[in-house]
Design a protein around this motif. Structure first.
Motif, mmCIF file in Angstrom:
data_model
loop_
_atom_site.group_PDB
_atom_site.id
_atom_site.type_symbol
_atom_site.label_atom_id
_atom_site.label_comp_id
_atom_site.label_asym_id
_atom_site.label_seq_id
_atom_site.Cartn_x
_atom_site.Cartn_y
_atom_site.Cartn_z
ATOM 1 N N GLU A 1 6.224 2.736 4.299
ATOM 2 C CA GLU A 1 5.936 2.868 5.723
ATOM 3 C C GLU A 1 4.423 2.817 5.984
ATOM 4 O O GLU A 1 3.978 2.278 6.988
ATOM 5 C CB GLU A 1 6.513 4.178 6.269
ATOM 6 N N VAL A 2 3.637 3.408 5.079
ATOM 7 C CA VAL A 2 2.186 3.444 5.268
ATOM 8 C C VAL A 2 1.536 2.130 4.844
ATOM 9 O O VAL A 2 0.733 1.549 5.588
ATOM 10 C CB VAL A 2 1.554 4.625 4.494
ATOM 11 N N PHE A 3 1.878 1.642 3.657
ATOM 12 C CA PHE A 3 1.167 0.499 3.087
ATOM 13 C C PHE A 3 1.958 -0.808 3.108
ATOM 14 O O PHE A 3 1.410 -1.865 2.806
ATOM 15 C CB PHE A 3 0.730 0.811 1.655
ATOM 16 N N GLY A 4 3.254 -0.752 3.423
ATOM 17 C CA GLY A 4 4.071 -1.954 3.494
ATOM 18 C C GLY A 4 4.679 -2.335 2.150
ATOM 19 O O GLY A 4 4.434 -1.695 1.126
ATOM 20 N N HIS A 5 5.494 -3.383 2.151
ATOM 21 C CA HIS A 5 6.084 -3.873 0.898
ATOM 22 C C HIS A 5 6.392 -5.366 1.022
ATOM 23 O O HIS A 5 6.446 -5.915 2.124
ATOM 24 C CB HIS A 5 7.360 -3.093 0.545
ATOM 25 N N LEU A 6 6.578 -5.990 -0.134
ATOM 26 C CA LEU A 6 6.963 -7.389 -0.189
ATOM 27 C C LEU A 6 8.459 -7.505 -0.444
ATOM 28 O O LEU A 6 9.071 -6.607 -1.033
ATOM 29 C CB LEU A 6 6.198 -8.127 -1.290
ATOM 30 N N LYS A 7 9.037 -8.589 -0.012
ATOM 31 C CA LYS A 7 10.453 -8.840 -0.221
ATOM 32 C C LYS A 7 10.789 -8.766 -1.708
ATOM 33 O O LYS A 7 10.091 -9.338 -2.551
ATOM 34 C CB LYS A 7 10.806 -10.230 0.332
ATOM 35 N N GLY A 8 11.838 -8.021 -2.030
ATOM 36 C CA GLY A 8 12.291 -7.913 -3.411
ATOM 37 C C GLY A 8 11.549 -6.907 -4.250
ATOM 38 O O GLY A 8 11.825 -6.777 -5.444
ATOM 39 N N SER A 9 10.605 -6.176 -3.665
ATOM 40 C CA SER A 9 9.813 -5.235 -4.462
ATOM 41 C C SER A 9 10.615 -4.009 -4.884
ATOM 42 O O SER A 9 10.255 -3.332 -5.833
ATOM 43 C CB SER A 9 8.559 -4.802 -3.691
ATOM 44 N N PHE A 10 11.701 -3.719 -4.194
ATOM 45 C CA PHE A 10 12.606 -2.648 -4.584
ATOM 46 C C PHE A 10 13.959 -2.913 -3.927
ATOM 47 O O PHE A 10 14.077 -3.764 -3.033
ATOM 48 C CB PHE A 10 12.059 -1.263 -4.201
ATOM 49 N N THR A 11 14.969 -2.196 -4.358
ATOM 50 C CA THR A 11 16.309 -2.379 -3.805
ATOM 51 C C THR A 11 16.304 -2.102 -2.309
ATOM 52 O O THR A 11 15.857 -1.050 -1.870
ATOM 53 C CB THR A 11 17.308 -1.423 -4.497
ATOM 54 N N GLY A 12 16.785 -3.065 -1.553
ATOM 55 C CA GLY A 12 16.812 -2.900 -0.103
ATOM 56 C C GLY A 12 15.644 -3.573 0.609
ATOM 57 O O GLY A 12 15.640 -3.652 1.834
ATOM 58 N N ALA A 13 14.649 -4.049 -0.153
ATOM 59 C CA ALA A 13 13.503 -4.745 0.464
ATOM 60 C C ALA A 13 13.894 -6.204 0.678
ATOM 61 O O ALA A 13 13.588 -7.081 -0.134
ATOM 62 C CB ALA A 13 12.270 -4.633 -0.422
ATOM 63 N N ILE A 14 14.572 -6.465 1.799
ATOM 64 C CA ILE A 14 15.136 -7.799 2.033
ATOM 65 C C ILE A 14 14.152 -8.740 2.730
ATOM 66 O O ILE A 14 14.433 -9.907 2.909
ATOM 67 C CB ILE A 14 16.433 -7.696 2.868
ATOM 68 N N ALA A 15 12.997 -8.187 3.147
ATOM 69 C CA ALA A 15 11.974 -9.023 3.788
ATOM 70 C C ALA A 15 10.623 -8.340 3.644
ATOM 71 O O ALA A 15 10.547 -7.134 3.386
ATOM 72 C CB ALA A 15 12.307 -9.231 5.267
ATOM 73 N N ASP A 16 9.553 -9.125 3.782
ATOM 74 C CA ASP A 16 8.215 -8.534 3.795
ATOM 75 C C ASP A 16 8.095 -7.589 4.988
ATOM 76 O O ASP A 16 8.596 -7.878 6.081
ATOM 77 C CB ASP A 16 7.140 -9.614 3.906
ATOM 78 N N LYS A 17 7.412 -6.472 4.784
ATOM 79 C CA LYS A 17 7.198 -5.537 5.884
ATOM 80 C C LYS A 17 5.754 -5.056 5.874
ATOM 81 O O LYS A 17 5.301 -4.478 4.882
ATOM 82 C CB LYS A 17 8.129 -4.331 5.763
ATOM 83 N N PRO A 18 5.007 -5.277 6.954
ATOM 84 C CA PRO A 18 3.647 -4.714 7.013
ATOM 85 C C PRO A 18 3.724 -3.205 7.228
ATOM 86 O O PRO A 18 4.542 -2.721 8.013
ATOM 87 C CB PRO A 18 3.036 -5.424 8.230
ATOM 88 N N GLY A 19 2.889 -2.459 6.550
ATOM 89 C CA GLY A 19 2.868 -1.010 6.725
ATOM 90 C C GLY A 19 2.067 -0.612 7.949
ATOM 91 O O GLY A 19 1.403 -1.440 8.589
#
Length: 460
Positions: free
Chosen positions: A207-225
């Motif tokens: 939530e703070v720093f964001g994640h890339l698609k596939g970086s963990f289970t459930g990360a189905i798309a890139d997300k900016p934090g």
């Protein structure tokens, strides 16, 4: 135009600072000692002073106090070495406009100077003619305590310094953060609030720093934090003391470098974000208990703003109530115009443990279920009417030495784990289903409750 006053005892640094400032079109006069600086200040009366805190003949902080006593609207930018951040924090609390930690780059230096020069109305009131004396943004209240809060918001608005807001739940910490943002030169940028207590710890980093698609289970798309979304604006971290210790370490690194690295990203990137944080706990007590990093506390607790509880604000409770009644009545199509005299007296006697949030809920309840023109005591919620009855009766003295009675019906015969679940669930229910509020009452982290509820859900 008045020149900038630079007070720096290291000759090489003085030459570098002068060159950068003059290259940006600024006129500069320089001093190498506190005595020379004081003399030049008397001569030129500059609006902005760049002051090294480590001077050969006197403490820079003592000099700053003298300068501000002569000309209180001076914007003093203090400069200190990285190992002396505590001195910089003390200087901010004593009235400095901004601080720079060596080493800093040319752009950071010039941005601080430009912000200080632009802030020509730092000490002037922002209310317009005909406005109530206490009106300030969306705040309502003219009590002396709130006037101090308004003055602090004005003074810190255009600084880049981190603001640490404290106060009981419901006192308006997010409103305060929004007001600081709106008084800053970032007002046209985004204001991004994030409640650290409302997000499970395993999701908070994303939530703070964001994640890339596939970086963990459930990360189905890139997300900016939130930090990336707030680029060019303000990131408000509410309930900062609820943050997991591991994430506190990453937040400290972010504050030191302005670099973020989304979960799964190979390289970090730089963002330009101002941090405002808030808590309803005592942050130093959290540090003592080992739940909040001491180095992060000193990095964040630069300019403190404490919001007083509603019970200490005197007539503000009536001002807030009457302003809110007008708004709610318009929303609900009701004919309410204010409070009757008995209700005014009652409102000033009540403790208001939920502060302004509780007051607004009480008024909304009355206006939705009744019609005006005046809010009377018989329109108030049942629990508040019980409190009213308690106020009307003199308290009876307890028996000396008598132990408190605890109702154990329904608990005897159950295991300790079962009792724990009952107590946690009942506390959540009594606080409107809010896990963070229940966690504060039970003195545990919200993430602890989330984990326990998840484990209970998995039981057959």
């Amino acid at each position: 135009m008045k020149p900038l006053l630079l007070i720096e005892d290291t000759a090489s640094l003085q030459m570098v600072y002068e060159s950068v400032l003059r290259g940006a079109g600024h006129e500069v006069v320089s001093a190498s000692t506190a005595a020379e600086g004081a003399a030049l200040f008397q001569k030129h009366a500059p609006d902005v002073v760049l002051l090294d805190l480590m001077l050969p003949d006197r403490s820079g902080q003592e000099l700053m106090r003298d300068l501000l006593e002569i000309k209180p609207d001076t914007n003093v930018i203090v400069v200190t070495a990285n190992g002396s951040i505590n001195r910089a924090v003390e200087a901010m609390r004593a009235g400095a406009y901004e601080f720079l930690l060596k080493p800093f780059n040319e752009q950071r230096f010039l941005n601080a100077v430009e912000n200080a020069l632009d802030d020509g109305n730092r000490s002037k009131p922002t209310t317009s003619p005909g406005t109530a004396p206490g009106a300030f943004g969306t705040f309502v209240g003219s009590s002396p305590l709130m006037q101090q809060v308004y003055a602090r918001i004005r003074s810190v608005g255009r600084s880049m310094a981190t603001v640490f807001i404290t106060g009981e739940s419901g006192t308006g910490k997010e409103i305060c953060a929004q007001a600081v943002h709106e008084k800053s030169n970032r007002a046209n940028g985004p204001f991004v609030p994030l409640n650290c207590g409302a997000i499970p710890s395993d999701l908070l980093e994303s939530e703070v720093f964001g994640h890339l698609k596939g970086s963990f289970t459930g990360a189905i798309a890139d997300k900016p934090g939130a930090a990336a979304v707030a680029d060019g604006g303000t990131l408000f971290l509410d309930e900062i003391c609820e943050m997991d210790l591991n994430l506190q370490t990453k937040l400290l690194r972010f504050l030191q470098t302005s670099m973020i690295q989304p979960v799964g990203a190979p390289t970090p990137r730089k963002v330009n974000v101002r941090i405002i944080c808030a808590t309803n706990r005592d942050p130093m007590e959290e540090v003592r208990r080992g739940r909040f990093r001491e180095d992060l506390y000193y990095r964040l607790h630069v300019v403190p703003i404490h919001l007083p509880p509603l019970r200490d604000r005197g007539h503000d409770v009536i001002e807030i109530a009457e302003a809110s009644i007008a708004r709610f009545a318009n929303d609900e199509g009701r004919a309410f115009t204010g409070l009757d005299e008995a209700t005014k007296q009652l409102f000033q006697q009540l403790e208001w443990p939920g502060n302004v949030r509780q007051l607004l809920n009480v008024l909304r309840h009355a206006i939705v279920l009744h019609d005006g023109p005046l809010v009377t005591q018989d329109m108030l919620p049942l629990d508040l009417r019980h409190e009213t009855e308690a106020l009307s009766h003199a308290p009876t003295a307890p028996m000396v030495g008598a132990p408190p009675r605890v109702a154990l019906d329904g608990l005897l015969g159950k295991t300790l784990a079962e009792i724990e679940q009952l107590v946690i669930e009942e506390t959540i229910q009594r606080h409107g289903g809010s896990v963070p509020r229940a966690a504060r009452v039970l003195d545990v982290s919200p993430s602890t409750i989330y984990r326990k509820r998840e484990s209970w859900a998995k039981k057959p």
